[in-house]
Write an enzyme that holds these catalytic residues in place. Structure first.
Site, short mmCIF file in Angstrom:
data_model
loop_
_atom_site.label_atom_id
_atom_site.label_comp_id
_atom_site.label_asym_id
_atom_site.label_seq_id
_atom_site.Cartn_x
_atom_site.Cartn_y
_atom_site.Cartn_z
N HIS A 604 0.80 -1.22 0.00
CA HIS A 604 0.00 0.00 0.00
C HIS A 604 0.84 1.27 0.00
O HIS A 604 0.27 2.36 0.19
CB HIS A 604 -0.92 0.03 1.23
CG HIS A 604 -2.09 -0.90 1.13
ND1 HIS A 604 -3.26 -0.56 0.47
CD2 HIS A 604 -2.29 -2.15 1.59
CE1 HIS A 604 -4.12 -1.56 0.54
NE2 HIS A 604 -3.56 -2.54 1.21
N LYS A 796 -8.31 13.86 4.95
CA LYS A 796 -7.48 12.66 4.86
C LYS A 796 -6.43 12.70 5.97
O LYS A 796 -6.25 13.73 6.63
CB LYS A 796 -6.83 12.52 3.48
CG LYS A 796 -6.09 13.77 3.02
CD LYS A 796 -5.57 13.59 1.60
CE LYS A 796 -6.66 13.67 0.56
NZ LYS A 796 -6.94 12.43 -0.12
N ARG A 797 -5.77 11.59 6.16
CA ARG A 797 -4.70 11.52 7.16
C ARG A 797 -3.65 12.58 6.86
O ARG A 797 -3.28 12.80 5.70
CB ARG A 797 -4.09 10.11 7.11
CG ARG A 797 -2.89 9.89 8.00
CD ARG A 797 -2.51 8.42 7.99
NE ARG A 797 -2.22 7.94 6.64
CZ ARG A 797 -1.01 7.93 6.09
NH1 ARG A 797 0.04 8.41 6.77
NH2 ARG A 797 -0.82 7.45 4.87
N LYS A 802 0.94 14.33 1.40
CA LYS A 802 -0.43 14.66 0.99
C LYS A 802 -0.61 16.17 0.81
O LYS A 802 -1.63 16.63 0.33
CB LYS A 802 -1.43 14.10 2.00
CG LYS A 802 -1.45 12.58 2.03
CD LYS A 802 -2.43 12.05 3.06
CE LYS A 802 -2.40 10.53 3.16
NZ LYS A 802 -3.01 9.86 2.00
N THR A 907 -8.64 6.23 -1.66
CA THR A 907 -10.03 5.81 -1.89
C THR A 907 -11.00 6.94 -1.60
O THR A 907 -12.14 6.90 -2.05
CB THR A 907 -10.40 4.59 -1.02
OG1 THR A 907 -10.12 4.88 0.36
CG2 THR A 907 -9.64 3.36 -1.46
N LYS A 911 -14.79 8.06 -3.33
CA LYS A 911 -16.04 8.35 -2.60
C LYS A 911 -16.59 9.71 -2.99
O LYS A 911 -17.80 9.87 -3.21
CB LYS A 911 -15.79 8.28 -1.09
CG LYS A 911 -15.35 6.92 -0.59
CD LYS A 911 -14.72 7.01 0.79
CE LYS A 911 -13.95 5.75 1.12
NZ LYS A 911 -13.02 5.93 2.24
#
Length: 1144
Positions: A604, A796-797, A802, A907, A911
């Protein structure tokens, strides 16, 4: 006999068991041959006669056995299901051609009821009087001339019942509730009834009259069980099958079960009922229904002898289960109506449930989506994980805007969905010594014994996972750590109270928290303990369940596939070798073949720090036997490397499972070497694994590497989370919900892309969701936001790759630009609400500092009157699944702006897009494939490509964009406070330190934001883009992902549990069922809504037909061929363990 390892009966067959059915559930009669009968209403409020099967005792009385699963489907009236003690009426019929029983009611003629060709020697009946309104019960009747017929019986004010609502009497349901008034009797008005009644009375010549009570035991009175054919075990099995029949779903039953759990499970009264306790009671009701399906699903899998997938994940971000379960079981409308009549609102109960604290980010949510799809697609699957007492943590913010981690007390009020398995407790060893008990060879190491050490106990908790529109229900088994010795009384008596509970505390720490902070040596030890505890308990459980059938251990890969969700469970490879080599005593080569053919590994991440490594000294101390096995695996593996690249020591160092200087165990390398398949989770990610991350491994085993792009379940993320949009889609697509299980059907929405009327309806759904989010924000944070604004979301985390920091810089730039505008210029600004959500790992200092900066920016912007509603910044604390279900449907634009090549898939982008939210992102992860599917014109893409990232890092821009320099100046000036702290963030992106190329991509990012503003100014264009986004997202369903895993990696087939079907009782006595069977070929298995006395896939047999005995060998599923992964062929120089599959 049940074992601690199995929910079901022993696999040992019971000889001549003619009364068993395929899954142990009870059938109900068909509507074949229904005799029409009219009824007359009784003249007085009825007195309910509660009758139940009697168990005769040595005295003259009969002890009634309460029958709690009556099928009472007719509407109206209340039900009194009473088992009344007292004098019982017993009819010792003997064996008759038409077995029957006689019931007498006070002051009324006797009513005879035939028993449908059953050879019942007799039946004990417990009878008594109970008060109640007129109540009726359908009673199947048998015409003596042969042939199965059903007589609907209606008494009192309940009216005529439909034959499909009848509850069987005799074969499965000797208990009844009859409504009558004393002296009124039971009257019928039909010639058919008179003819049947006359024939039934003729049978009384075979019956002896009831024996009056005496002080001496009656010689003719026997247990009702003894009057059922077969041996005692068979009779008990039959009785048990009836008593465990499926729960009813009529309003009376739903209400009765709900009240039962309130009154008896929770020990509350109606006056004490609150929404919180009502949620618990309803959850218990639904869990009962899940359990009956789950047990039958497992029995069905066992009977079909199918291959299972065991999915190992250290986290599952399940969210709430109540609404999801109600929708999956298709009981929402029924429960809503039933509870409303009790004064309870179903919708008000959803928010009473706490999110399950079993996961944190995308990894855990992916695992949860996969379980949903496995169940929905009917795959034989089990999930395995850990039951964390306090989750990861509950996120709050202090006055300075800093993240504060507090325990997530999600279990404070218990978890009504789980089943604690006190019968499954496994000792797990840590420490100790390893002693060799043999000699090794060039082909295999020496046998060893692991001795001593400390132990803790792995206690199992089962969590049923329902599928949508299917009876299949799979299991998620979670392990909780318990002490082997909970309390040291000797230490306590000596006054050393801390030592008295020291073992308890140390053991329970293992599963207290998800991902303990591993910045310290003790933290690393605890995390390693957690991972080994998980795989050791799981593999022993899998192995024990495998052995329940007489199969060779060498066939293990033919029946079990194990998927490693990231490297956290990678220790399972060494543990499997220990179990096979040490405990099972098979050869090293055979043990390795079984292990490799069993395991597959999903990677991952491409981030070096996320590829787990454990210090050798800690592994050696904690898991000495596993460490030796890892050394042995590495030894034989490096022989392969030396053969492929002779003399290349650098290759050996890079590929070795053991890293030198410092000495670490590379868990990703262990997972690759020990698995038959390695997959990435998006096409770009899988390509990077082959070219950048593991190129030498790809050269060795190119056939091992696959891509399986992630997906999300449309059940939760569209059907459940977005009811207004789901309703529009349903009404548009021919009032069909087929898209819920086939997301590709959403593509049919494309024809409305140019329909302005439809686009307005589409936009209204989005506005409704934005209003719901605005209400939530106001209630939670006290901040007022306007739904007409553009809702810009990044949830998100928190991680530097990111690039939430780049978003923070952009927000500051936007705020400062608006402040600098004239009033006329401000009228052209698109009002924007920026919504942030996500947690940082407790030990990740820079990510926590970015969270603090975001919160400080929010304070300034939200209190700036010059900016007003043109810009708002909201940081939602403790972002979780239940918050996401409100946030995602409301987003206009969502940001997925990771540095290209660093996000495996993502993901959340799926969504948001599925719900019609447009994406702003880089060419990274699944963004690339989403762009291919929905069209480049419907997504906003910017930034450096993955292939150019390294070059950008080596040559950062010589001149930083002046707008970004202005942002740096504002931060340094102290406008947002803490200027010294935030300088660290500025330093991290300047010059060659800009690893995530924020400075280079910043101007491109601002340009993409301007494009977003322009598109939002055109409502019809925006609605069209939103519509096409949803319509073209069918590929990204987790159903598609799981089907690819099943077909290309696990090699498993669906194994569907058929819906309960009604069975004609007139021929059941002549039907022979094995303990676990499937229907005969050609049997009519028409699905029905579950009712009392139903069993899954029961064949509907009519007439005087004697079907063949069904054995597992004649099962329709017996033909399924399982193709295990290709075994590694023996190579003499490599001891048969390793062989390259071909280079590039």
């Amino acid at each position: 006999m049940n074992t601690m390892w199995d929910l079901e009966e022993s696999t040992s067959p019971t000889p001549n068991n003619n009364n068993n059915n395929p899954v142990g559930r009870s059938p109900s009669p068909t509507s074949n041959g229904v005799i029409a009968a009219h009824h007359t209403t009784t003249t007085a409020p009825g007195a309910a006669v509660g009758s139940a099967m009697g168990t005769p005792v040595s005295s003259s009385t009969t002890t009634p056995v309460p029958m709690t699963r009556l099928n009472h489907s007719a509407s109206g009236g209340s039900i009194s299901n009473m088992a009344l003690s007292g004098s019982g009426m017993t009819s010792p019929y003997g064996t008759t051609p038409q077995g029957g029983m006689m019931m007498f009611m006070p002051n009324s003629p006797p009513v005879s009821m035939a028993m449908f060709d059953q050879q019942f020697p007799g039946m004990g009946m417990g009878m008594g009087m109970g008060m109640g309104m007129g109540m009726g019960m359908g009673m199947p009747m048998q015409a003596p001339m042969g042939g199965s017929q059903t007589m609907p019986l209606s008494i009192g004010n309940r009216g005529m019942m439909n034959s499909s609502e009848l509850s069987p009497i005799g074969y499965y349901n000797p208990a009844m509730i009859l409504g009558s008034s004393p002296g009124a009797g039971i009257q019928f008005e039909s010639q058919a009834w008179r003819e049947v009644s006359m024939r039934l009375q003729q049978q009384q010549q075979y019956m002896q009259p009831p024996q009056p009570p005496t002080s001496e035991p009656s010689t003719v009175r026997r247990s009702s069980l003894d009057r059922i054919g077969g041996n005692r075990e068979q009779r008990q099995t039959l009785l048990w099958a009836y008593l465990s029949s499926y729960l009813d779903t009529d309003p009376d039953s739903l209400q009765s079960q709900f009240v039962h759990h309130v009154e008896y499970t929770l020990a509350l009264t109606r006056a004490q009922l609150s929404n919180a306790s009502a949620f618990q009671a309803l959850a218990f009701c639904l869990r009962d229904r899940l359990i009956e399906r789950w047990k039958d699903t497992e029995r069905n899998f066992r009977h079909a002898n199918v291959k299972h997938i065991c999915y190992l994940s250290l986290e599952y971000l399940l969210g709430r289960s109540l609404q999801n379960t109600v929708l999956n079981l298709k009981l929402k409308k029924k429960y809503s109506k039933a509870l409303k009549n009790l004064g309870v609102s179903l919708e008000n109960l959803y928010d009473e449930e706490l999110d399950a604290g079993l996961g944190n980010g995308g990894l855990g949510r992916l695992a949860a989506c996969f379980l949903d799809s496995m169940a929905t697609l009917n795959y034989p699957a089990w999930g395995y994980g850990l039951r964390y007492s306090y989750g990861m943590f509950y996120q709050t913010f202090n006055k300075e805007g800093e993240q504060v981690e507090t325990p997530d007390y999600w279990l404070n009020f218990g978890n009504p969905w789980e089943i604690q398995r006190l019968d499954i407790q496994l000792p797990i060893r840590f420490g100790g010594v390893v002693r060799e008990v043999g000699t090794g060879s060039s082909h295999a190491p020496a046998k060893c014994v692991w001795e001593g050490g400390d132990f803790c106990i792995a206690l199992a908790y089962d969590f049923p996972i329902s599928g949508y529109n299917t009876y299949n229900t799979i299991n998620l088994r979670l392990w909780s750590s318990k002490p082997s010795s909970e309390f040291d009384l000797e230490a306590f008596n000596k006054g050393d109270y801390y030592k008295a509970v020291e073992n308890k505390q140390e053991s329970e720490n293992i599963t207290n928290v998800l991902y303990p902070n591993d910045n310290t040596s003790s933290g690393k030890t605890l995390r390693l303990k957690q991972q080994y505890f998980f795989v050791a308990a799981t593999l022993r459980d899998i192995m024990t369940r495998f052995k329940l059938r007489p199969r060779s251990i060498h066939d293990f890969p033919k029946f079990v596939s194990i998927q490693l969700n990231d490297t956290h469970p990678a220790l399972g490879i060494a543990e499997m070798m220990r179990l096979l080599f040490d405990d099972e005593g098979i050869s090293w080569i055979d043990a390795w073949r079984i292990t490799v053919q069993t395991f597959s590994y999903t990677n991952h991440t491409v981030l070096p720090e996320a590829l787990e490594k454990w210090p050798v000294d800690i592994v050696q101390k904690l898991l000495p036997r596993n460490m030796k096995i890892i050394f042995d695996i590495n030894h034989y593996f490096l022989r392969l490397v030396a053969q492929v690249w002779p003399g290349d020591l650098d290759k050996q160092r890079r590929l070795s499972i053991i890293e030198e200087n410092p000495r670490n165990v590379r868990m990703a390398h262990l997972a690759i070497v020990g698995s038959h398949t390695v997959n990435g989770v998006a096409q770009i990610h899988s390509d990077l694994l082959k070219t950048n991350v593991f190129p030498e491994f790809y050269y060795l085993w190119s056939k091992k590497f696959q891509n399986k792009t992630n997906g999300v379940t449309p059940r939760r993320w569209l059907f459940q989370a977005n009811p207004s949009l789901s309703s529009l889609i349903r009404s548009t697509l021919s009032d069909s919900l087929a898209w819920v299980t086939n997301a590709a059907l959403l593509k049919n929405l494309e024809v409305f892309a140019d329909d302005d009327i439809f686009l307005k309806k589409w936009a209204q759904c989005k506005l409704d969701n934005k209003e719901r989010l605005a209400t939530y924000v106001s209630k939670t944070l006290g901040i007022t936001i306007k739904p007409s604004s553009l809702f810009d979301v990044q949830a998100k985390r928190f991680h530097e790759y990111k690039r939430q920091l780049m978003n923070a810089f952009c927000i500051i730039h936007r705020w400062y630009s608006i402040k600098s505008m004239t009033p006329a210029q401000k009228t052209q600004v698109v009002p924007r609400v920026i919504i942030i959500g996500g947690k940082s790992a407790p030990g990740y200092a820079n990510a926590k500092l970015i969270i603090k900066l975001m919160n400080r920016i929010a304070v300034v912007i939200n209190n700036d009157a010059e900016v007003g509603d043109l810009l708002k910044l909201v940081f939602l604390p403790n972002y979780c699944v239940s918050v996401a279900e409100i946030l995602i449907p409301a987003s206009d634009i969502s940001q997925h702006i990771s540095t290209a090549g660093m996000e495996a898939s993502g993901t959340s982008n799926m969504k948001f897009a599925l719900n019609g939210g447009l994406l702003l992102g880089t060419m990274d992860g699944a963004n690339i494939e989403i762009r291919e599917e929905i069209g480049h014109e419907n997504i906003f893409i910017f930034g450096t490509l993955a292939a150019d990232v390294n070059a950008r890092r080596a040559s950062p821009p010589r001149v930083v964009d002046p707008r970004l320099l202005t942002v740096f100046s504002l931060i340094r000036s102290g406008v947002f406070g803490c200027a010294g702290e935030f300088q660290k963030l500025i330093d991290s992106v300047e010059g060659t330190k800009d690893y995530y190329i924020v400075c280079h991509d910043f101007p491109l990012y601002l340009k993409a934001q301007e494009e977003v503003d322009e598109a939002f100014k055109d409502p019809m264009r925006w609605a069209r883009m939103s519509l096409l986004s949803t319509a073209r997202m069918g590929k990204f369903s987790s159903d598609r992902s799981i089907q690819e895993y099943a077909e290309q990696i696990w090699h498993i087939e669906p194994c569907k549990l058929e819906a309960p079907a009604r069975i004609s009782l007139g021929t059941m006595s002549s039907t022979t069922f094995a303990e676990e069977t499937t229907p005969p070929s050609g049997a009519d298995c028409t699905a029905q809504q579950p009712q009392g006395g139903l069993m899954p896939y029961a064949p509907v047999l009519t007439g005087n037909v004697t079907p063949p005995t069904i054995s597992p060998s004649s099962s329709p599923l017996a033909h399924i061929t399982i193709t295990p992964p290709t075994p590694s062929s023996t190579s003499g120089g490599l001891s048969g363990m390793f062989k390259p599959s071909g280079g590039n």
